[in-house]
Design an enzyme around this catalytic site. Sequence first.
Site, PDB file in Angstrom:
ATOM      1  N   THR A 138      12.809  -9.977   2.997  1.00  0.00           N
ATOM      2  CA  THR A 138      13.043  -8.690   2.680  1.00  0.00           C
ATOM      3  C   THR A 138      14.670  -8.701   0.639  1.00  0.00           C
ATOM      4  O   THR A 138      14.167  -7.295   0.427  1.00  0.00           O
ATOM      5  CB  THR A 138      13.658  -7.999   3.143  1.00  0.00           C
ATOM      6  OG1 THR A 138      14.870  -7.536   3.666  1.00  0.00           O
ATOM      7  CG2 THR A 138      12.478  -8.007   4.356  1.00  0.00           C
ATOM      8  N   LYS A 139      14.730  -9.549   0.586  1.00  0.00           N
ATOM      9  CA  LYS A 139      16.227  -9.223  -0.451  1.00  0.00           C
ATOM     10  C   LYS A 139      15.899 -10.504  -0.998  1.00  0.00           C
ATOM     11  O   LYS A 139      16.281 -12.090  -0.596  1.00  0.00           O
ATOM     12  CB  LYS A 139      17.390  -8.512   0.560  1.00  0.00           C
ATOM     13  CG  LYS A 139      17.266  -7.708   0.805  1.00  0.00           C
ATOM     14  CD  LYS A 139      19.089  -6.881   1.690  1.00  0.00           C
ATOM     15  CE  LYS A 139      19.122  -5.882   2.311  1.00  0.00           C
ATOM     16  NZ  LYS A 139      20.303  -5.808   2.822  1.00  0.00           N
TER      17      LYS A 139
ATOM     18  N   LYS B 102      22.904 -18.068   6.028  1.00  0.00           N
ATOM     19  CA  LYS B 102      23.053 -18.784   7.022  1.00  0.00           C
ATOM     20  C   LYS B 102      23.966 -19.681   6.746  1.00  0.00           C
ATOM     21  O   LYS B 102      25.420 -19.971   7.568  1.00  0.00           O
ATOM     22  CB  LYS B 102      22.141 -20.195   8.428  1.00  0.00           C
ATOM     23  CG  LYS B 102      21.310 -18.390   8.566  1.00  0.00           C
ATOM     24  CD  LYS B 102      21.718 -17.458  10.016  1.00  0.00           C
ATOM     25  CE  LYS B 102      21.027 -16.987  10.942  1.00  0.00           C
ATOM     26  NZ  LYS B 102      21.671 -15.978  11.243  1.00  0.00           N
TER      27      LYS B 102
ATOM     28  N   HIS C 239       0.384  -0.986  -0.256  1.00  0.00           N
ATOM     29  CA  HIS C 239      -0.043   0.246   0.133  1.00  0.00           C
ATOM     30  C   HIS C 239       1.054   1.407  -0.131  1.00  0.00           C
ATOM     31  O   HIS C 239       2.327   1.271   0.945  1.00  0.00           O
ATOM     32  CB  HIS C 239      -0.808   0.281   1.746  1.00  0.00           C
ATOM     33  CG  HIS C 239      -2.079  -0.802   0.869  1.00  0.00           C
ATOM     34  ND1 HIS C 239      -2.903  -0.344   0.495  1.00  0.00           N
ATOM     35  CD2 HIS C 239      -2.139  -2.052   1.749  1.00  0.00           C
ATOM     36  CE1 HIS C 239      -3.989  -1.448   0.266  1.00  0.00           C
ATOM     37  NE2 HIS C 239      -3.475  -3.186   0.969  1.00  0.00           N
TER      38      HIS C 239
END
Length: 201
Positions: free
Chosen positions: A176-177, A193, A124
């Site tokens: 997020t990436k 990791k 949004h």
Amino acid sequence: MGRDNIRERFKQNPRLKQLADWLIMNQRDARPRWYVRLLAPLYQHRGRGSKIYRSVRMDTPPYRCFSLGSRSVIESFCCINNAVGEVVIGDHTRIGLHCTVIGPVYIGNNVNLAQGITVTALNHNFSDPARRIDEQGVTTQPVVIKDDVWIGANAVILPGVTIGSHVVVAAGAVVTKDVPDGSVVAGVPAVVKKTIKNPTI
């Protein structure tokens, strides 16, 4: 008349677009109207041997693509939404219980999503403080999940992310990436990791 020509005509005529949207989508419920959902088997692509459980909420209006590959499964209480971008799911892929997928999302073959996962390509807009957030529209960035991926329970995959092949996303991770091939990622936000080495090398 091709689909692209029809879309172009709607873009040039906002009133026509508004009318079509009202006829197809229930504005209060933000989902296709009941008579559109009845016709869904005619415009959705479902591969041979695929299964969508009855309790799945299929918010898939006909003006964007929904495709489910062969032998793939969408389990109970999921929500699949292609209203703002197509949803394409490959072969031998399982979307687990209570998952939400909001397009545009492209999921490859032999992918396993565990329970309660959110994969969303939608955000949004909120940059104008003088207007309510729900008046500012949305933006989309496609999410791509390549072949042979396992995503653990309650993970969140955010807009614009590409997850490479042979990847494990840990339970509860917020991605997020982009994630490179052959990685294990975990955390909030998710970080690599470890790398899964190819035994043939």
